[in-house]
Design an enzyme around this catalytic site. Structure first.
Site, PDB file in Angstrom:
ATOM      1  N   ALA A  61     -46.258 -94.994  30.642  1.00 43.46           N
ATOM      2  CA  ALA A  61     -46.381 -94.332  29.340  1.00 43.46           C
ATOM      3  C   ALA A  61     -45.496 -95.026  28.321  1.00 43.46           C
ATOM      4  CB  ALA A  61     -45.984 -92.861  29.455  1.00 43.46           C
ATOM      5  N   ASP A  62     -45.873 -94.873  27.071  1.00 48.50           N
ATOM      6  CA  ASP A  62     -45.026 -95.349  25.985  1.00 48.50           C
ATOM      7  C   ASP A  62     -45.128 -94.373  24.824  1.00 48.50           C
ATOM      8  OD1 ASP A  62     -43.281 -97.711  25.133  1.00 48.50           O
ATOM      9  OD2 ASP A  62     -44.519 -97.309  23.374  1.00 48.50           O
ATOM     10  N   THR A  63     -43.976 -94.098  24.208  1.00 49.14           N
ATOM     11  CA  THR A  63     -43.908 -93.166  23.088  1.00 49.14           C
ATOM     12  C   THR A  63     -43.515 -93.914  21.822  1.00 49.14           C
ATOM     13  OG1 THR A  63     -43.313 -91.359  24.560  1.00 49.14           O
ATOM     14  CG2 THR A  63     -42.787 -91.066  22.229  1.00 49.14           C
TER      15      THR A  63
END
Length: 192
Positions: A61-63
């Site tokens: 995941a990446d935010t």
């Protein structure tokens, strides 16, 4: 901790060595999607070399935090964090998290989650006190909503866990849709 909250105990946690610098002109949604996929690709290569983990599900995941089209950094320096907080003060912003799941058959499934957040107007004392806490280090947009910065939030529309860094509902839904056995502790109770 978020995965544990959903009843998922990872076999391994491995940071992906990926350059997280946004590309020139890249929009926030595209950046989050690209980085989540790059992290998943890196993790898959690593897992393929590990006999114990080969054939496992992978979650990457990446935010990204954005004000309009402007992507805020994952602050590592005091000046970066202070600049982010001044920009977010009294304004709306969006938090995008892209999740990429790799199945044991090496199929990729991806989803993007967006949450709208509004911060209160921050005084210089608020900013300096928060900087002193150190919670902002390495955080997208220079803040961690699960800590002191939670008191800066006037309004949030969307997933709280997305702003923390991993939208649980969407993650569990992606995994469950691919056959991952999700077991919640409260489901194991016996009714008499």
């Amino acid at each position: 901790a978020l995965l544990n909250q959903a009843g998922i105990e990872p076999d391994a946690l491995r940071p992906a060595d990926v350059d997280e610098t946004p590309r020139r002109g890249e929009l926030p949604r595209a950046c989050a999607n690209r980085l989540a996929r790059a992290k998943a690709d890196a993790a898959l290569k690593s897992v393929q070399l590990d006999d114990d983990l080969r054939g496992s599900f992978i979650i990457a995941a990446d935010t990204v935090v954005a004000v309009g089209r402007r992507i805020l950094p994952k602050a590592n320096l005091v000046d970066e964090a202070a600049q982010c907080l001044r920009l977010l003060s009294g304004r709306n912003h969006r938090v995008y998290t892209a999740i990429c799941v790799v199945t044991p058959r090496e199929a990729f499934r991806q989803r993007l989650v967006e949450t709208r957040v509004r911060f209160k107007r921050l005084s210089e004392d608020d900013i300096q006190a928060y900087i002193g806490s150190g919670e902002w280090r390495g955080k997208a947009g220079g803040y961690a909503v699960q800590g002191i910065a939670g008191s800066f939030v006037v309004k949030m529309v969307g997933s709280y866990t997305n702003v923390v860094g991993l939208p649980l509902y969407e993650t569990v839904t992606l995994l469950g849709g691919e056959g991952f056995p999700i077991r919640h502790g409260w489901l194991n109770a016996v009714a008499v």
